[in-house]
Design a protein around this motif. Sequence first.
Motif, mmCIF file in Angstrom:
data_model
loop_
_atom_site.group_PDB
_atom_site.id
_atom_site.type_symbol
_atom_site.label_atom_id
_atom_site.label_comp_id
_atom_site.label_asym_id
_atom_site.label_seq_id
_atom_site.Cartn_x
_atom_site.Cartn_y
_atom_site.Cartn_z
ATOM 1 N N PRO A 196 25.041 -41.974 -7.545
ATOM 2 C CA PRO A 196 25.491 -42.831 -6.447
ATOM 3 C C PRO A 196 24.611 -44.067 -6.300
ATOM 4 C CG PRO A 196 24.305 -40.949 -5.590
ATOM 5 C CD PRO A 196 24.408 -40.734 -7.081
ATOM 6 N N LEU A 197 25.205 -45.131 -5.748
ATOM 7 C CA LEU A 197 24.450 -46.329 -5.412
ATOM 8 C C LEU A 197 24.052 -46.339 -3.944
ATOM 9 C CD1 LEU A 197 26.428 -49.092 -7.335
ATOM 10 C CD2 LEU A 197 24.358 -47.893 -8.031
ATOM 11 N N GLY A 198 24.917 -45.846 -3.082
ATOM 12 C CA GLY A 198 24.631 -45.832 -1.659
ATOM 13 C C GLY A 198 25.876 -45.462 -0.889
ATOM 14 N N GLY A 199 25.746 -45.428 0.430
ATOM 15 C CA GLY A 199 26.862 -45.088 1.282
ATOM 16 C C GLY A 199 26.438 -45.034 2.734
ATOM 17 N N ALA A 200 27.368 -44.613 3.598
ATOM 18 C CA ALA A 200 27.111 -44.551 5.030
ATOM 19 C C ALA A 200 26.377 -43.266 5.380
ATOM 20 C CB ALA A 200 28.425 -44.633 5.807
ATOM 21 N N CYS A 201 25.366 -43.388 6.231
ATOM 22 C CA CYS A 201 24.627 -42.220 6.701
ATOM 23 C C CYS A 201 25.557 -41.322 7.509
ATOM 24 C CB CYS A 201 23.445 -42.664 7.547
ATOM 25 S SG CYS A 201 22.573 -41.322 8.383
ATOM 26 N N PRO A 202 25.612 -40.016 7.254
ATOM 27 C CA PRO A 202 26.474 -39.133 8.033
ATOM 28 C C PRO A 202 26.089 -39.046 9.514
ATOM 29 C CG PRO A 202 25.723 -38.046 6.027
ATOM 30 C CD PRO A 202 24.919 -39.299 6.171
ATOM 31 N N GLY A 203 24.836 -39.415 9.840
ATOM 32 C CA GLY A 203 24.399 -39.312 11.223
ATOM 33 C C GLY A 203 24.618 -40.575 12.027
ATOM 34 N N CYS A 204 24.060 -41.702 11.558
ATOM 35 C CA CYS A 204 24.124 -42.956 12.314
ATOM 36 C C CYS A 204 25.085 -43.960 11.724
ATOM 37 C CB CYS A 204 22.731 -43.573 12.404
ATOM 38 S SG CYS A 204 22.025 -44.040 10.814
ATOM 39 N N HIS A 205 25.665 -43.666 10.558
ATOM 40 C CA HIS A 205 26.648 -44.512 9.883
ATOM 41 C C HIS A 205 26.057 -45.832 9.376
ATOM 42 C CE1 HIS A 205 29.617 -41.651 11.294
ATOM 43 N NE2 HIS A 205 29.218 -41.852 12.547
ATOM 44 N N ALA A 206 24.739 -45.947 9.342
ATOM 45 C CA ALA A 206 24.122 -47.120 8.729
ATOM 46 C C ALA A 206 24.269 -47.034 7.218
ATOM 47 C CB ALA A 206 22.648 -47.201 9.114
ATOM 48 N N HIS A 207 24.345 -48.178 6.587
ATOM 49 C CA HIS A 207 24.475 -48.187 5.132
ATOM 50 C C HIS A 207 23.120 -47.931 4.494
ATOM 51 C CE1 HIS A 207 26.486 -49.055 1.345
ATOM 52 N NE2 HIS A 207 25.377 -49.673 0.994
ATOM 53 N N LEU A 208 23.053 -46.946 3.599
ATOM 54 C CA LEU A 208 21.819 -46.556 2.937
ATOM 55 C C LEU A 208 21.971 -46.712 1.439
ATOM 56 C CD1 LEU A 208 21.105 -43.229 4.885
ATOM 57 C CD2 LEU A 208 20.255 -45.522 5.432
ATOM 58 N N LEU A 209 20.899 -47.132 0.789
ATOM 59 C CA LEU A 209 20.855 -47.198 -0.661
ATOM 60 C C LEU A 209 20.224 -45.920 -1.199
ATOM 61 C CD1 LEU A 209 19.756 -50.884 -1.321
ATOM 62 C CD2 LEU A 209 22.056 -49.914 -1.463
ATOM 63 N N TRP A 210 20.807 -45.373 -2.247
ATOM 64 C CA TRP A 210 20.316 -44.122 -2.820
ATOM 65 C C TRP A 210 18.871 -44.259 -3.284
ATOM 66 C CZ3 TRP A 210 21.950 -39.269 -2.710
ATOM 67 C CH2 TRP A 210 21.396 -38.347 -3.614
ATOM 68 N N GLY A 211 18.554 -45.366 -3.937
ATOM 69 C CA GLY A 211 17.185 -45.559 -4.405
ATOM 70 C C GLY A 211 16.184 -45.599 -3.273
ATOM 71 N N ASP A 212 16.568 -46.197 -2.127
ATOM 72 C CA ASP A 212 15.663 -46.233 -0.986
ATOM 73 C C ASP A 212 15.463 -44.843 -0.397
ATOM 74 O OD1 ASP A 212 15.290 -48.930 -1.233
ATOM 75 O OD2 ASP A 212 16.765 -49.488 0.274
ATOM 76 N N LEU A 213 16.505 -44.015 -0.404
ATOM 77 C CA LEU A 213 16.360 -42.648 0.099
ATOM 78 C C LEU A 213 15.378 -41.857 -0.756
ATOM 79 C CD1 LEU A 213 20.069 -41.783 0.984
ATOM 80 C CD2 LEU A 213 18.182 -42.114 2.584
ATOM 81 N N ILE A 214 15.458 -42.028 -2.076
ATOM 82 C CA ILE A 214 14.546 -41.316 -2.964
ATOM 83 C C ILE A 214 13.120 -41.813 -2.749
ATOM 84 C CG2 ILE A 214 13.986 -40.812 -5.362
ATOM 85 C CD1 ILE A 214 16.515 -39.452 -4.332
ATOM 86 N N ARG A 215 12.934 -43.122 -2.614
ATOM 87 C CA ARG A 215 11.590 -43.652 -2.387
ATOM 88 C C ARG A 215 11.041 -43.206 -1.042
ATOM 89 N NH1 ARG A 215 14.200 -48.290 -4.884
ATOM 90 N NH2 ARG A 215 13.364 -48.543 -6.991
ATOM 91 N N TRP A 216 11.891 -43.108 -0.042
ATOM 92 C CA TRP A 216 11.459 -42.609 1.256
ATOM 93 C C TRP A 216 10.994 -41.169 1.138
ATOM 94 C CZ3 TRP A 216 10.569 -44.322 6.110
ATOM 95 C CH2 TRP A 216 10.586 -43.392 7.157
ATOM 96 N N GLN A 217 11.732 -40.383 0.376
ATOM 97 C CA GLN A 217 11.350 -38.983 0.183
ATOM 98 C C GLN A 217 10.029 -38.860 -0.556
ATOM 99 O OE1 GLN A 217 12.771 -36.589 -3.120
ATOM 100 N NE2 GLN A 217 13.918 -35.347 -1.661
ATOM 101 N N LEU A 218 9.783 -39.751 -1.510
ATOM 102 C CA LEU A 218 8.566 -39.701 -2.309
ATOM 103 C C LEU A 218 7.389 -40.404 -1.648
ATOM 104 C CD1 LEU A 218 10.038 -40.372 -5.864
ATOM 105 C CD2 LEU A 218 9.457 -38.182 -4.843
ATOM 106 N N GLY A 219 7.596 -40.971 -0.459
ATOM 107 C CA GLY A 219 6.513 -41.665 0.211
ATOM 108 C C GLY A 219 6.243 -43.046 -0.323
ATOM 109 N N GLU A 220 7.229 -43.676 -0.994
ATOM 110 C CA GLU A 220 7.040 -45.000 -1.577
ATOM 111 C C GLU A 220 7.787 -46.068 -0.797
ATOM 112 O OE1 GLU A 220 8.267 -44.771 -5.595
ATOM 113 O OE2 GLU A 220 6.545 -43.613 -6.231
ATOM 114 N N TRP A 221 8.172 -45.770 0.438
ATOM 115 C CA TRP A 221 8.965 -46.727 1.210
ATOM 116 C C TRP A 221 8.162 -47.982 1.476
ATOM 117 C CZ3 TRP A 221 13.895 -47.260 2.476
ATOM 118 C CH2 TRP A 221 14.239 -48.169 3.468
ATOM 119 N N GLU A 222 8.822 -49.160 1.330
ATOM 120 C CA GLU A 222 8.204 -50.444 1.618
ATOM 121 C C GLU A 222 9.037 -51.163 2.656
ATOM 122 O OE1 GLU A 222 7.955 -52.558 -1.990
ATOM 123 O OE2 GLU A 222 6.622 -51.133 -2.960
ATOM 124 N N ASP A 223 8.385 -52.041 3.412
ATOM 125 C CA ASP A 223 9.088 -52.798 4.434
ATOM 126 C C ASP A 223 10.118 -53.690 3.785
ATOM 127 O OD1 ASP A 223 9.920 -54.144 6.623
ATOM 128 O OD2 ASP A 223 7.962 -54.986 7.165
#
Length: 297
Positions: free
Chosen positions: A244-271
């Motif tokens: 996947p490339l991205g999609g709407a969050c099931p909770g808040c319906h904000a658009h999320l990128l798959w790569g950003d979700l993985i980086r968030w999980q790995l602790g690599e999130w950047e502003d």
Amino acid sequence: MGHEIPQRLVGNEARPGIGAPAAMPLRAVYLLRSSNPRYRDRVYVGFTVDPERRLRQHNAGRRRGGAWKTSGRGPWEMELYVYGFPSDVAALRFEWAWQHPAASRRLPGVTPRRPRERPMAFALRLLPRLLRATPWCRLPLRLRWLRPPPRPALCPPPPPHMRVEGAELAPRPRPRRGGRTRPSERDTPLAEATPLPDCDLCGEPCRADAPPPLRCPRPRCPMAAHPPCLARLFLQPHPQELLPLGGACPGCHAHLLWGDLIRWQLGEWEDEADSVGGGAGLEGHAPLSLAPPLQPC
């Protein structure tokens, strides 16, 4: 039949007692330019896990680890590098296609280098076409400029889900060899550990011996989901794809990128405000679409 997502793209397995998932190693394909007046038209494409060290090796010569094609033709300057590849193989294939565009099956129809076209201009003409070629167009890649970007900008632009980082950013930390990872709830005593949530999509509990759940980066959104469940949701508009490339969050319906979700999980999130040209942040991200067809520049 559901999609089977490669493990390295949905997060590392949880290993109780060892710590948080290890950060994704840096795999970069870089572009060098010679600043020697005798070789001012020379460029070089290579692969590295440490751009800073690799540049020193190129400038030190072949006996110090540099490539024979760059030895004695420096000093060299690094223009940019592309990173975010999930494996060495994916990065090395990208490197080979950039080095051999006429022989690569990923670049059909690309015109050869024109008679008066400089090597740097040719390399930058190939780069956006590579970023839009299969399979790299589905990966959460990033393009980091180490010098001011060219004018005019890359044409066509990179796909909308790929972030472009400017030269004014602080240098990316060098990869570490070993060392302790940041503490996580798996390092805490069992009585004090935070219980894992249930998946918001399938309702099944998230187990400690399975890949950790993906969570929405927005502070007020409690969404948590199994990586395969969220991947299947994001792939519903494109059932023929695997990643996947991205999609709407099931909770808040904000658009999320798959790569950003993985980086968030790995602790690599950047502003998101630190990126340039790669799209807006979570609050203002437009709905994601596949890369449009190439248009003549």
